[in-house]
Structures are given as structure tokens and as C-alpha cells.
Design a protein around this motif. Structure first.
Motif, PDB file in Angstrom:
ATOM      1  N   VAL A  38       1.799   0.767  -1.296  1.00  0.00           N
ATOM      2  CA  VAL A  38       2.002  -0.447  -2.084  1.00  0.00           C
ATOM      3  C   VAL A  38       2.825  -1.438  -1.262  1.00  0.00           C
ATOM      4  O   VAL A  38       3.642  -1.048  -0.436  1.00  0.00           O
ATOM      5  N   ILE A  39       2.566  -2.721  -1.520  1.00  0.00           N
ATOM      6  CA  ILE A  39       3.261  -3.773  -0.771  1.00  0.00           C
ATOM      7  C   ILE A  39       4.058  -4.621  -1.749  1.00  0.00           C
ATOM      8  O   ILE A  39       3.553  -4.995  -2.803  1.00  0.00           O
ATOM      9  N   ASP A  40       5.291  -4.887  -1.382  1.00  0.00           N
ATOM     10  CA  ASP A  40       6.129  -5.760  -2.190  1.00  0.00           C
ATOM     11  C   ASP A  40       5.946  -7.179  -1.665  1.00  0.00           C
ATOM     12  O   ASP A  40       6.423  -7.513  -0.576  1.00  0.00           O
ATOM     13  N   GLU A  41       5.252  -8.033  -2.461  1.00  0.00           N
ATOM     14  CA  GLU A  41       4.948  -9.377  -1.956  1.00  0.00           C
ATOM     15  C   GLU A  41       6.207 -10.244  -1.889  1.00  0.00           C
ATOM     16  O   GLU A  41       6.223 -11.273  -1.229  1.00  0.00           O
ATOM     17  N   ASN A  42       7.272  -9.818  -2.567  1.00  0.00           N
ATOM     18  CA  ASN A  42       8.517 -10.587  -2.479  1.00  0.00           C
ATOM     19  C   ASN A  42       9.226 -10.377  -1.156  1.00  0.00           C
ATOM     20  O   ASN A  42      10.109 -11.141  -0.808  1.00  0.00           O
ATOM     21  N   LEU A  43       8.869  -9.302  -0.443  1.00  0.00           N
ATOM     22  CA  LEU A  43       9.564  -8.993   0.802  1.00  0.00           C
ATOM     23  C   LEU A  43       8.717  -9.221   2.043  1.00  0.00           C
ATOM     24  O   LEU A  43       9.248  -9.526   3.106  1.00  0.00           O
ATOM     25  N   CYS A  44       7.394  -9.042   1.942  1.00  0.00           N
ATOM     26  CA  CYS A  44       6.535  -9.088   3.134  1.00  0.00           C
ATOM     27  C   CYS A  44       6.632 -10.429   3.840  1.00  0.00           C
ATOM     28  O   CYS A  44       6.412 -11.476   3.243  1.00  0.00           O
ATOM     29  N   MET A  45       6.980 -10.382   5.134  1.00  0.00           N
ATOM     30  CA  MET A  45       7.094 -11.600   5.940  1.00  0.00           C
ATOM     31  C   MET A  45       5.823 -11.841   6.750  1.00  0.00           C
ATOM     32  O   MET A  45       5.722 -12.858   7.430  1.00  0.00           O
ATOM     33  N   GLY A  46       4.898 -10.894   6.737  1.00  0.00           N
ATOM     34  CA  GLY A  46       3.656 -11.060   7.489  1.00  0.00           C
ATOM     35  C   GLY A  46       3.822 -10.922   8.984  1.00  0.00           C
ATOM     36  O   GLY A  46       3.080 -11.511   9.764  1.00  0.00           O
ATOM     37  N   CYS A  47       4.798 -10.132   9.449  1.00  0.00           N
ATOM     38  CA  CYS A  47       5.041 -10.010  10.890  1.00  0.00           C
ATOM     39  C   CYS A  47       3.927  -9.214  11.579  1.00  0.00           C
ATOM     40  O   CYS A  47       3.676  -9.402  12.754  1.00  0.00           O
ATOM     41  N   GLY A  48       3.277  -8.303  10.845  1.00  0.00           N
ATOM     42  CA  GLY A  48       2.125  -7.583  11.380  1.00  0.00           C
ATOM     43  C   GLY A  48       2.447  -6.307  12.129  1.00  0.00           C
ATOM     44  O   GLY A  48       1.565  -5.693  12.724  1.00  0.00           O
ATOM     45  N   ILE A  49       3.721  -5.856  12.089  1.00  0.00           N
ATOM     46  CA  ILE A  49       4.064  -4.619  12.802  1.00  0.00           C
ATOM     47  C   ILE A  49       3.347  -3.426  12.158  1.00  0.00           C
ATOM     48  O   ILE A  49       2.978  -2.464  12.835  1.00  0.00           O
ATOM     49  N   CYS A  50       3.101  -3.489  10.830  1.00  0.00           N
ATOM     50  CA  CYS A  50       2.427  -2.384  10.137  1.00  0.00           C
ATOM     51  C   CYS A  50       1.008  -2.223  10.661  1.00  0.00           C
ATOM     52  O   CYS A  50       0.552  -1.117  10.936  1.00  0.00           O
ATOM     53  N   CYS A  83       3.644   2.777   8.782  1.00  0.00           N
ATOM     54  CA  CYS A  83       3.918   1.408   8.342  1.00  0.00           C
ATOM     55  C   CYS A  83       5.269   1.335   7.636  1.00  0.00           C
ATOM     56  O   CYS A  83       6.063   0.430   7.876  1.00  0.00           O
ATOM     57  N   ARG A  84       5.532   2.342   6.785  1.00  0.00           N
ATOM     58  CA  ARG A  84       6.801   2.381   6.059  1.00  0.00           C
ATOM     59  C   ARG A  84       7.964   2.539   7.039  1.00  0.00           C
ATOM     60  O   ARG A  84       9.012   1.933   6.893  1.00  0.00           O
ATOM     61  N   GLN A  85       7.735   3.364   8.084  1.00  0.00           N
ATOM     62  CA  GLN A  85       8.803   3.603   9.052  1.00  0.00           C
ATOM     63  C   GLN A  85       9.149   2.334   9.839  1.00  0.00           C
ATOM     64  O   GLN A  85      10.313   2.077  10.123  1.00  0.00           O
ATOM     65  N   PHE A  86       8.120   1.545  10.185  1.00  0.00           N
ATOM     66  CA  PHE A  86       8.366   0.416  11.073  1.00  0.00           C
ATOM     67  C   PHE A  86       8.601  -0.907  10.365  1.00  0.00           C
ATOM     68  O   PHE A  86       9.041  -1.848  10.991  1.00  0.00           O
ATOM     69  N   ALA A  91       9.079  -3.665   3.051  1.00  0.00           N
ATOM     70  CA  ALA A  91       8.164  -4.243   2.073  1.00  0.00           C
ATOM     71  C   ALA A  91       7.038  -3.271   1.749  1.00  0.00           C
ATOM     72  O   ALA A  91       6.373  -3.406   0.730  1.00  0.00           O
ATOM     73  N   ILE A  92       6.800  -2.290   2.600  1.00  0.00           N
ATOM     74  CA  ILE A  92       5.664  -1.386   2.427  1.00  0.00           C
ATOM     75  C   ILE A  92       6.216  -0.014   2.078  1.00  0.00           C
ATOM     76  O   ILE A  92       7.214   0.438   2.640  1.00  0.00           O
ATOM     77  N   SER A  93       5.627   0.612   1.072  1.00  0.00           N
ATOM     78  CA  SER A  93       6.103   1.948   0.694  1.00  0.00           C
ATOM     79  C   SER A  93       4.933   2.758   0.153  1.00  0.00           C
ATOM     80  O   SER A  93       3.856   2.229  -0.107  1.00  0.00           O
ATOM     81  N   LEU A  94       5.172   4.062   0.006  1.00  0.00           N
ATOM     82  CA  LEU A  94       4.128   4.936  -0.522  1.00  0.00           C
ATOM     83  C   LEU A  94       4.603   5.499  -1.852  1.00  0.00           C
ATOM     84  O   LEU A  94       5.723   5.988  -1.968  1.00  0.00           O
ATOM     85  N   ILE A  95       3.734   5.387  -2.864  1.00  0.00           N
ATOM     86  CA  ILE A  95       4.109   5.882  -4.180  1.00  0.00           C
ATOM     87  C   ILE A  95       3.370   7.189  -4.462  1.00  0.00           C
ATOM     88  O   ILE A  95       2.303   7.442  -3.898  1.00  0.00           O
TER      89      ILE A  95
END
Lengths: 180, 361
Positions: A38-50, A83-86, A91-95
Motif C-alpha cells: 500500500v502507498i500513502d499518497e500523503n507521503l510519497c514524493m515520487g523519487c522513484g527509489i522503489c 521498496c519498504r526498506q529503501f 510512504a510504502i508499506s506491506l499490510i
């Protein structure tokens, strides 16, 4: 043989060790289960490291003038949690939601997609992703005198100038709204 | 070739496990005179794939080489990259890595033991061992979030810390599983069906074991004291106390007993890890990638896994090569199967705990 007869007898007494899912509403699901991204749109900056570290190529970021869209294909994702690690802003997590069964025709639509709208910089008017409030609070944790709402409305280069002005004791730049 | 000698193909579909292996048997009546092994059915070109991906992606890729020893691959791969980068990992990460490795080892050995009972025709014992293994599967799911691919390792340490509550939970589960494992060991040691099927079967004399360079429980079942954890200690193993289990029987039964007795050593290691683990960070950042080459090896559930890497200054390796224990153990099958009956091929094959997907990658 008596060794195993003991096991058989115990199994008879204890009954089945499986859950009769789906007859029961929920079965064994630990909190740390890696189920769905899941992605938190309030936090994602779109840097693209994921998407850079996604071995499955399941993450795509489409950048536009006034927004960016981040998409995760659940069927391609291998739940490695890189993705969660980096992710620098968490902003990215696993539920622990493992209910992923779906009809064949929906296979390309099982996605997590978030579009993050950009806002114009209040000084130069350039479209930019406003820094999430949670991150601003961390960045300016020792600067109580800074107006976070104002800083948030500035693009990175205007923010740099603003910081330089503040350090030099000069007044803040005029915002577009004030000019109008 | 006499009139009573004939050749017989066996495989490649489902000989013992759901993995493709192919034997060309030369038989005389029911007895096997000679075995030719053919492999390569599930070659996926993973070394080439690894050379097209960056170092971080390869942690996930190597974890998917094989399911039962998945953690050993990402563990050894992370170690080889850390050697190439000259990166020291935090003390806590060393203990966490050992813990994940031993949890996987228990599950892997129990799986092989269960399949042993399954092939011998003892289906209820198979079901029972698999049910006990489920305790370990629950531990993996609760602590790491997946039943097979733990995703515990990353370059520089481990991906996730394990909280104190989870360490308590692991210790509690170890207390639950230990008496059940003692019971299973006793059944395998005394049960008439298992003993008549496995004792004296698939002999691999010690001289042959040395000549063929076998690894892991196959070597230890033939009386060789050989364990990478003891010979060239890595991670937190030098600080932990455990015994190398060796059996002298050289047959299928002694290999099973090595695996079963190793379970208790693994439990001992997990308990020590939970109690001795220092507090602190769990990973360090990667830093600059030099032009370098490095080697690392570790003891997977099946034996020695060895990784070699050559970096060229970019984040994609110039060469990544690994060797798995099933490769040497595989060749030993031709010695083990000579003189066996056709019906015993599956049991002998399972006794080396073959990992075809690792070997052919």
C-alpha cells in the motif's frame, strides 16, 4: 509401533489442526505478514527509489507537469519488501491482507494506484510536490520560528533562497498572492 | 550385456519430489547395475539474470533460486557482496541472520524427513511430521511475514528488526516443538517400517564420500566431520555453542538421523541467539562499490553453498557464480544406487535431499 500409535490416539482426541476457512471469517494472519503493498499518497514524493530497487518491475511512476502517479501491480509484486526498506519517507508499506484471489479477466487491474497532485510555488509559480507536513516537521524540528505552512508552499529553489534570507536576517520574499 | 540385463528410464517427472530428475538405469532383474544421471531440465539461466540486475535486486533473485534453502542463498549472497564492498555488518544483524538460517534449517530438515516417510509408504507419519513442521512455518510467518521466502537478509545487515516480544514468541515455540521432535526422532529410530526400508540402503562408504566431495548431511551421514559453520565460522556462529552431528552408518537411515539430530542443535542455536543478541542497529548503508572480487560460503540445510562475485565499479555485478551442495551429492547417487532395487530409487534419491532447482538454476 507404540510410538506412533500414541500420536494417532492424540490426534483423535485433539481433532483437526486446520482452520475450516472460508467457513470461519478469519484464519491465522500475523501482523507482520507481507500481504499487499500500500502507498500513502500523503507521503510519497515520487523519487522513484522503489521502482529502481523493485526486482519484479512491479512499480511504475508516471510523471506529469502537475502530478505523478505511482502504480504497483499486485500480480507482479513478489513481496520482497525492498521498496519498504529503501523508501526514504516510509510512504510504502506491506499490510497483512492476503486475500488476492480474483477472476482471470481482472488480472491487469489488481493494482495499487495513487496520483499525487502538485501545487504551484507561492513565489515563482513553478509546479512542485509540496513537502509532506510530517517530513517538514522532522526537517525543521529545531526551528520553532519558521512558518511551516509558508515553507510548504515554496519550491526547493525558492525554499533555499528563503532559508538564506532568514539566515541573513532579511524579510521573506513576496508571495504571488500578496503581489496580486 | 546378458539376456537378463535391460535398461530402464526413470523420470524426469516426479521421481521422489516434484522436481525433474532423470535416471537411465541398467538393471538385472530388479537390481540396479549402473546409473546414468541426466540433469538440466529446469535450467533458468539465473547467473545470467543476476548479471543484468543491480546488487540489491539480486538479494531477492538469489532468494528465489530454491524454496527450502532460500534464506541460505540470500544470506551467502549478502555476505559475498559485503566481502567485495569490505563492509562490516552490525553485531545484532549477525545474530538475526543466524536465527533466520536456523529456523529455515529446522523447516527444511523436517520437510525432507516427512518426504522420507511418504516415499516409504508411511503416510500418517508423513502427515504428522508436516503438521509439526507447521509450527516452524507459523514462526516464519509471524516473525518474517512469509512461510518460505523470509526476505530477512539485505546487503549490510537484515531488512527488519525482530522485537523482544517476537523473540519471546520464538522461544515459546521452541519449547513447544522440542518434545514433538524428540517423539519424531524416536519413531524414526525405532519404527519397524522405517527401519526395514532405510537401514543398510543406499550405502555411501566413507572413501567414496571423500572422493566425491559430498557435503552437508550426506557427508556427515558417512562419518565425515564437515560443517562450514564449524570449519570456517561466519556471522555469529563463532560465538555460539553447537555440536556437529556425525553418524557412521553411511546409509539412508544415518542421513535421516543426522538431519533429525541436527534439529536439536538448531533449536539450541536459536535459543542462544534469542538470549545473547545485543541491542543496536540492524544494518549499515552500502557505500561505494569498488572494482573487486570476493568469495563467501555457508552451511545451507543441504551442505556448503559457495558464492563468487566480481564487481566492476557499477551496481551490476560483472560475474556472479554460485555452487550448491546438491551438485556434489547428486553425483554420489550413482554410488548409492548401485546394487539397490528399482523400488528403492526414490528413497535413495530423497536421502541426499536433492535440490534440483538450485543445482540447475
Amino acid at each position: 509401533m507404540p510410538g506412533f500409535l500414541k500420536v494417532l490416539f492424540r490426534n483423535l482426541l485433539e481433532g483437526p489442526s486446520t482452520d475450516p476457512f472460508p467457513l470461519v471469517p478469519e484464519t491465522f494472519t500475523p501482523d507482520r505478514l507481507r500481504g499487499k503493498v500500500v502507498i500513502d499518497e500523503n507521503l510519497c514524493m515520487g523519487c522513484g527509489i522503489c521502482s529502481y530497487y523493485c526486482v519484479a518491475g512491479a512499480i511504475n511512476i508516471t510523471r506529469r507537469e502537475d502530478s505523478h502517479t505511482i502504480t504497483v501491480w499486485h500480480n507482479a509484486c513478489c513481496r520482497c519488501a525492498a521498496c519498504r526498506q529503501f523508501c526514504p519517507v516510509h510512504a510504502i508499506s506491506l499490510i497483512p491482507d492476503w486475500h488476492s484471489a480474483h477472476p482471470e479477466e481482472e488480472k491487469y487491474n489488481v493494482i495499487e494506484q495513487k496520483t499525487i497532485k502538485y501545487e504551484p510555488c507561492s513565489v515563482c509559480g513553478k509546479m512542485m510536490r509540496p513537502v509532506p507536513e510530517a517530513i517538514l516537521k522532522k526537517l525543521y524540528v529545531n526551528n520553532d520560528d519558521v512558518d511551516l505552512a509558508h515553507v510548504r508552499s515554496l519550491c526547493p529553489s525558492c525554499r533555499q533562497l528563503e532559508d538564506a534570507r532568514r539566515s541573513a536576517g532579511l524579510p521573506a520574499a513576496e508571495t504571488k498572492k500578496a503581489v496580486e | 550385456m546378458s539376456i537378463s540385463t535391460y535398461t530402464m528410464p526413470l523420470g524426469p517427472v516426479h521421481v521422489a519430489l516434484e522436481e525433474p530428475v532423470y535416471f537411465h538405469l541398467t538393471c538385472e532383474g530388479e537390481n540396479i547395475k549402473n546409473v546414468e544421471l541426466t540433469s538440466g531440465h529446469v535450467h533458468r539461466g539465473m547467473e545470467q539474470l543476476a548479471m543484468q540486475r543491480n546488487l540489491v535486486k539480486n538479494v531477492t533473485l538469489t532468494e528465489r533460486v530454491c524454496s527450502l534453502c532460500s534464506n541460505s542463498h540470500s544470506f551467502t549472497y549478502s555476505m559475498v557482496v559485503e566481502n567485495a564492498l569490505e563492509l562490516e555488518i552490525p553485531e545484532r544483524a549477525k545474530y538475526l541472520r543466524v536465527m533466520a538460517e536456523e529456523i529455515k534449517r529446522i523447516a527444511s530438515h523436517l520437510f525432507n524427513t516427512a518426504i522420507q516417510a511418504h516415499i516409504a509408504g508411511f503416510k500418517s507419519l508423513f502427515m504428522h511430521v508436516m503438521e509439526v513442521r507447521e509450527i516452524m512455518q507459523d514462526v516464519k510467518e509471524t516473525v518474517y511475514g512469509n512461510r518460505m521466502n523470509l526476505a530477512a537478509n539485505c546487503i549490510g545487515g537484515v531488512k527488519c528488526d525482530v522485537t523482544d516480544e517476537l523473540l519471546e514468541y520464538i522461544l515459546k515455540q521452541m519449547d513447544v516443538i522440542e518434545p514433538q521432535l524428540e517423539e519424531i526422532t524416536d519413531i524414526f529410530n525405532t519404527n519397524h517400517i522405517m527401519l526395514t526400508r532405510t537401514k543398510g540402503l543406499g550405502l555411501l562408504p566413507q572413501e567414496d564420500a571423500i572422493a566425491l566431495g559430498v557435503a552437508g548431511p550426506v557427508a556427515r551421514g558417512s562419518g565425515l566431520v564437515k560443517d562450514v559453520r564449524r570449519d570456517t565460522p561466519y556471522a555469529a556462529y563463532p560465538k555460539l555453542d553447537f555440536d556437529v552431528i556425525v553418524e557412521q552408518g553411511c546409509d539412508v537411515h544415518s542421513r535421516t538421523m543426522v538431519r533429525l539430530r541436527e534439529l536439536f542443535e538448531s533449536i539450541k542455536l536459536i535459543r542462544q541467539c534469542c538470549n545473547k543478541m545485543p541491542k543496536g542497529e540492524v544494518r549499515y548503508p552500502m557505500g561505494k562499490i569498488p572494482v573487486n572480487e570476493a568469495f563467501a560460503h555457508s552451511e545451507a540445510p543441504r551442505g556448503e553453498v559457495a558464492y563468487y562475485i566480481r564487481t566492476n565499479g557499477t551496481d551490476t555485478p560483472a560475474r556472479l557464480k554460485w555452487r550448491v551442495p546438491s551438485y556434489m551429492n547428486w553425483k554420489a547417487l550413482s554410488v548409492m544406487m548401485r546394487g539397490c532395487q528399482i523400488a528403492e530409487v526414490a528413497l535413495v534419491l530423497n536421502s541426499i535431499d536433492p535440490c534440483v532447482s538450485c543445482t540447475e538454476r
